[in-house]
Every structure is written in structure tokens, then in C-alpha cells.
Design a protein around this motif. Structure first.
Motif, PDB file in Angstrom:
ATOM      1  N   GLY A  93     -38.121   0.805  -5.176  1.00 27.62           N
ATOM      2  CA  GLY A  93     -37.330   1.033  -6.382  1.00 27.62           C
ATOM      3  C   GLY A  93     -37.776   0.136  -7.520  1.00 27.62           C
ATOM      4  N   PRO A 117     -34.049   1.839 -11.480  1.00 25.79           N
ATOM      5  CA  PRO A 117     -34.884   2.798 -10.750  1.00 25.79           C
ATOM      6  C   PRO A 117     -34.397   4.239 -10.747  1.00 25.79           C
ATOM      7  CG  PRO A 117     -34.667   0.790  -9.492  1.00 25.79           C
ATOM      8  CD  PRO A 117     -33.728   0.676 -10.658  1.00 25.79           C
ATOM      9  N   LYS A 118     -33.102   4.471 -10.640  1.00 24.76           N
ATOM     10  CA  LYS A 118     -32.617   5.859 -10.537  1.00 24.76           C
ATOM     11  C   LYS A 118     -32.929   6.678 -11.788  1.00 24.76           C
ATOM     12  CE  LYS A 118     -29.291   5.213  -6.955  1.00 24.76           C
ATOM     13  NZ  LYS A 118     -28.995   6.084  -5.907  1.00 24.76           N
ATOM     14  N   GLU A 170     -36.168   8.504 -10.764  1.00 20.94           N
ATOM     15  CA  GLU A 170     -36.297   9.279  -9.520  1.00 20.94           C
ATOM     16  C   GLU A 170     -36.650  10.715  -9.898  1.00 20.94           C
ATOM     17  OE1 GLU A 170     -32.770   9.019  -7.152  1.00 20.94           O
ATOM     18  OE2 GLU A 170     -33.262   6.991  -6.473  1.00 20.94           O
TER      19      GLU A 170
END
Length: 172
Positions: A38, A165-166, A169
Motif C-alpha cells: 500500500g 493508498p486506496k 487501487e
């Protein structure tokens, strides 16, 4: 690095760590592979930012030390990390006080630490109302129109970026 006449703080929450119920002291918990991945996902976004750290200050916990090493490597500055017991789960005001005691030769510092303290420090420092959750590996950059760290006051930081990090994604 922040512009002349400016200071900037990058608050970095440690990457995902092993569960709290591991048979070891909390301070020794390591990062998970997912946590390392991440953090690595953020590298392009962080390197694209104009503001880069001059020094990385990290909590002395294993998971923050590992996060600091990965983060500093993004900028080829692994020799510019220091570890501080006082950053291991301090009160948010203690983080602000830590920032205010830094050497004025540094223009941009990163603090690698823990939640909820980093989130609360962002609440104290940002000129707006920082009411987002701070997930693991999140980086919050605040700039201040001051020449000396000691002149930073609550609610005066300008949000430069908030990366996590998300955001990066891949959608399935």
C-alpha cells in the motif's frame, strides 16, 4: 522542500501492521506485506508533489521505523531519518510541540507516527476542519507561512495534499 519563507509538515501514518494480538509488545509489531504494498502504491503520487521532506522523524516503534525507511527511500534520503520515543503514541499537542522545536534550517519535515494522534494533530494544525479518517500509509501535507518552526500556530496550516493508498487501487 517548501518555498523560502514557508515551512511544511508531512504527517505520515504508518503502513498496515500485524494484528495487536501478536505475541509481542505493541511497539515491536512489524508491517504486513499488504501494508508495504500500500505504501509503495503511493510512491508515484508522492514523488509528483512539489513539496518533499528534508528530514523524516519517526516514532521508535518497529512499524513506524519500517514505514519511515520505505518512505525515505522514495526520496533517496535514508540517511535523513531519526527515531524518537516521544513520537510513540503522544498526545496531538505533543506532536505540534515537537514540530515547533525543529531546526529552522529544515524547511519540510515528515513525521511518521500513529493514529489517532496524527489525525488529531492534523485537526489542530489545519486552517480548515480536517474531519477525514486517516487510513494506514496516509500522508497529509500542511504548509505554513512562517520562517521559524516556533511561529506555527494552531489552525494556520494550508492543506497541500492528502494522499492514501486506496485512492490508487484499481477498480475491479
Amino acid at each position: 522542500m517548501a518555498k523560502k519563507g514557508m515551512k511544511a509538515v508531512i504527517l505520515v501514518r504508518h503502513a498496515e501492521a500485524g494484528p495487536k494480538d501478536l505475541p509481542m509488545p505493541d511497539k515491536d509489531r512489524p508491517l504486513t506485506a499488504s501494508g508495504k504494498n500500500g505504501l509503495e502504491r503511493l510512491k508515484p503520487a508522492l514523488l509528483a508533489q512539489a513539496i518533499k521532506p528534508d528530514h523524516v522523524f519517526s516514532s521508535s516503534a518497529n512499524r513506524t521505523a519500517q514505514t519511515a525507511a520505505i518512505y525515505a527511500a522514495f526520496y533517496d534520503m535514508c540517511d535523513s531519518i531519526s527515531f524518537h520515543d516521544e513520537l510513540y503514541h503522544p498526545e496531538a499537542q505533543a506532536i505540534v510541540n515537537f514540530v515547533k522545536r525543529r531546526d529552522d534550517d529544515l524547511h519540510t519535515i515528515a513525521i511518521v507516527g500513529h493514529n489517532p494522534e496524527l489525525e488529531e494533530a492534523a485537526h489542530l494544525l489545519w486552517e480548515g476542519r480536517f474531519d477525514a479518517t486517516v487510513p494506514t500509509s496516509a500522508c497529509i501535507c500542511l504548509s505554513f507561512a512562517v520562517e521559524r518552526w516556533e511561529d506555527i500556530q494552531e489552525n494556520m496550516g494550508k492543506m497541500e495534499y492528502y494522499e492514501f493508498p486506496k485512492k490508487y487501487e484499481k477498480e475491479s
